[in-house]
Design an enzyme around this catalytic site. Sequence first.
Site, PDB file in Angstrom:
ATOM      1  N   GLY A 175      21.282 -12.734  21.734  1.00 22.98           N
ATOM      2  CA  GLY A 175      21.451 -12.969  20.299  1.00 22.98           C
ATOM      3  C   GLY A 175      22.880 -13.311  19.926  1.00 22.98           C
ATOM      4  O   GLY A 175      23.128 -14.212  19.115  1.00 22.98           O
ATOM      5  N   SER A 212      16.430 -12.605  20.350  1.00 24.62           N
ATOM      6  CA  SER A 212      16.890 -11.936  21.562  1.00 24.62           C
ATOM      7  C   SER A 212      15.739 -11.183  22.221  1.00 24.62           C
ATOM      8  O   SER A 212      14.904 -10.597  21.538  1.00 24.62           O
ATOM      9  CB  SER A 212      18.018 -10.970  21.168  1.00 24.62           C
ATOM     10  OG  SER A 212      18.523 -10.322  22.313  1.00 24.62           O
ATOM     11  N   GLY A 213      15.724 -11.197  23.558  1.00 22.80           N
ATOM     12  CA  GLY A 213      14.615 -10.594  24.290  1.00 22.80           C
ATOM     13  C   GLY A 213      14.503  -9.086  24.166  1.00 22.80           C
ATOM     14  O   GLY A 213      13.409  -8.537  24.060  1.00 22.80           O
ATOM     15  N   HIS A 214      15.648  -8.400  24.161  1.00 22.33           N
ATOM     16  CA  HIS A 214      15.585  -6.941  24.318  1.00 22.33           C
ATOM     17  C   HIS A 214      15.200  -6.180  23.059  1.00 22.33           C
ATOM     18  O   HIS A 214      15.072  -4.960  23.097  1.00 22.33           O
ATOM     19  CB  HIS A 214      16.901  -6.403  24.906  1.00 22.33           C
ATOM     20  CG  HIS A 214      18.075  -6.421  23.971  1.00 22.33           C
ATOM     21  ND1 HIS A 214      18.521  -5.289  23.346  1.00 22.33           N
ATOM     22  CD2 HIS A 214      18.883  -7.426  23.571  1.00 22.33           C
ATOM     23  CE1 HIS A 214      19.576  -5.599  22.598  1.00 22.33           C
ATOM     24  NE2 HIS A 214      19.812  -6.883  22.730  1.00 22.33           N
ATOM     25  N   CYS A 252      32.921   7.430  12.873  1.00 28.84           N
ATOM     26  CA  CYS A 252      33.081   7.970  14.218  1.00 28.84           C
ATOM     27  C   CYS A 252      32.196   7.250  15.229  1.00 28.84           C
ATOM     28  O   CYS A 252      32.480   7.259  16.411  1.00 28.84           O
ATOM     29  CB  CYS A 252      32.746   9.448  14.226  1.00 28.84           C
ATOM     30  SG  CYS A 252      34.072  10.424  13.568  1.00 28.84           S
TER      31      CYS A 252
HETATM   32  C1  LIG Z   1      20.964  -8.750  13.758  1.00 29.82           C
HETATM   33  C2  LIG Z   1      21.486  -8.839  15.141  1.00 29.82           C
HETATM   34  N1  LIG Z   1      22.118  -9.968  15.543  1.00 29.82           N
HETATM   35  C3  LIG Z   1      22.593 -10.099  16.787  1.00 29.82           C
HETATM   36  C4  LIG Z   1      22.475  -9.096  17.738  1.00 29.82           C
HETATM   37  C5  LIG Z   1      23.037  -9.287  19.109  1.00 29.82           C
HETATM   38  O1  LIG Z   1      22.036  -9.549  20.020  1.00 29.82           O
HETATM   39  P1  LIG Z   1      22.301  -9.398  21.595  1.00 29.82           P
HETATM   40  O2  LIG Z   1      22.454  -7.938  21.841  1.00 29.82           O
HETATM   41  O3  LIG Z   1      21.097  -9.959  22.263  1.00 29.82           O
HETATM   42  O4  LIG Z   1      23.529 -10.165  21.915  1.00 29.82           O
HETATM   43  C6  LIG Z   1      21.838  -7.901  17.366  1.00 29.82           C
HETATM   44  C7  LIG Z   1      21.707  -6.789  18.328  1.00 29.82           C
HETATM   45  O5  LIG Z   1      22.228  -5.710  18.158  1.00 29.82           O
HETATM   46  C8  LIG Z   1      21.332  -7.773  16.040  1.00 29.82           C
HETATM   47  O6  LIG Z   1      20.725  -6.667  15.642  1.00 29.82           O
END
Ligand SMILES: Cc1ncc(COP(=O)(O)O)c(C=O)c1O
Lengths: 147, 395
Positions: free
Chosen positions: B72, B200-202, B326
């Site tokens: 992402g 994003s895959g995860h 924090c």
């Molecule tokens: C809204 C958003 N954009 C981008 C990302 C980044 O994605 P990636 O972890 O695959 O780089 C995240 C992940 O935390 C997200 O929640």
Amino acid sequence: MYSEKVMDHFNNPRNVGEIENASGVGTVGNAKCGDIMRMYLDIDENGIIQDVKFKTFGCGAAVATSSMATELVKGKTVKEALLVTNKAVMEALDGLPPVKVHCSLLAEEAIHAALWDYAEKNNIVIEGLEKPVNDIAEKEEDVSETY
Amino acid sequence: MSKVIYLDNAATTQVYPEVVEAMTPFFTEYYGNPSSIYSFAGEANKAVTKARETLADLINAKSEEIYFTGGGSESDNWALKATAEAYGNKGKHVITTKIEHHAILHTCQYLEKKGYEVTYLDVDEYGSVKLDELEKAIRPDTILISVMTANNEIGTIQPIEEIGQIAKKHGVLFHTDAVQAFGHIDIDVEKMNIDMLSASGHKINGPKGIGLMYIRKGVKIRSFIHGGAQERSRRAGTHNVPGIVGFAKAAELAKASLGERIAYETELRDYLIERVLKEIPFSRLNGERQKRLPNNTNFCFKFIEGESLLILLDQKGICGSSGSACTSGSLDPSHVLLAIGLPHEIAHGSLRLTLSEKTTKEEIDFTVDELKSIVDRLRSMSPLYEDFVKKNGGK
Ligand SMILES: Cc1ncc(COP(=O)(O)O)c(C=O)c1O
């Protein structure tokens, strides 16, 4: 990320609470940065800290440093308590992550603030003690509106 | 701590066994480079083609409009930097919001250093973009609008279709960071007039380190990773075939279960929200009550701090996250919570719990029960609570 000692003091904080009619009370930090500590001291006529209590709003390190600071000053004279530095608190906790060092500074400041209050109430001067600058009362905001 | 209650599915998700199973042969058997000519590489090539179709299908795109990336963050970087470069002659103005993920915000700051101008739109108290302000912000030199589909902290779903219409009306490109929304809610790039989309895959039970960008045909966007001719020469690098296959498998599963999952998670989410707000005094819900991701909850508990809360929850085996300073590594609490108008001291006491289709009601009940006593305990040692009680003569 935290040492075992820090976790122990976070999980089983020593001396949490309040002291009614305390000899000295000090509050430092501000809610904006996420840490507030309040320290209560009960000091007898010989200048010995008989009892100490604290309350803290903050992260794990903030709770642990306050708890350790109370242990380090309990039973000490006012003079000895002044020598309890943030370094001493950190060492006693087997260290803190770098981003949490400010918590130990706050703990030192909380002791100083309570001692300052004690000195003012009793009209005495404690050698080497400076007026704490970081006082919550100056920065308090009313947040009740949000709820 | 025996059993883990995982309520941080917005951070990342479990890779489903079916996904791992689909991926495995592409490590050990069909390990050929899909760009190679011999037939041994054919399986890998076919799998990438099929994966592209599956993923395109999930958002009603054409498969040649899907470009694989390393996640992402890369997609977000690519969308912003390459558009800025390709359309820099037309103008140097970009519009985004104050509540984007740092992959967008920090890239915008980078663009500002490079001489671009960025408008960061305010959001309302629930985290929604105000459409009239968005339209007013458009100028003749505006080249891109980037608004996330759904927020990763407070779950607010943006009026994407309306934003798409506004962008189209003014001839401005529209990118959306759909990393949290892809596979979780319905997205249709045609209906919503989306020109570019990051996923994003995860976040959908797929592997980490694989993502995609949808780029509408005709959008002039430059290569971001230079090298080989992969991805129509727009994104170089030997294909991460197992990752791509796993991502597609996850998307396929997500599509098949979407309706059921949304219904299940929404009900559980609402149950969690109701219990917390009813049983824990001085708590509030952050974000929209209804227009939020089906699996997202985000609360603030007055008088206490988030990191302490997380540590104590962790000791009960409960995984959550917080927007307190924090946990963010700076002195400021979450930019999202500040953008919806929360004072610093309240934002420090936030807790995000994000569910999955495997989360059970028993887990939620256990979590709320534990949460109640943890909040009580932290308040009993909070000077802020002490002051509050003294001022109000009891609760
Ligand atoms: C809204 C958003 N954009 C981008 C990302 C980044 O994605 P990636 O972890 O695959 O780089 C995240 C992940 O935390 C997200 O929640």
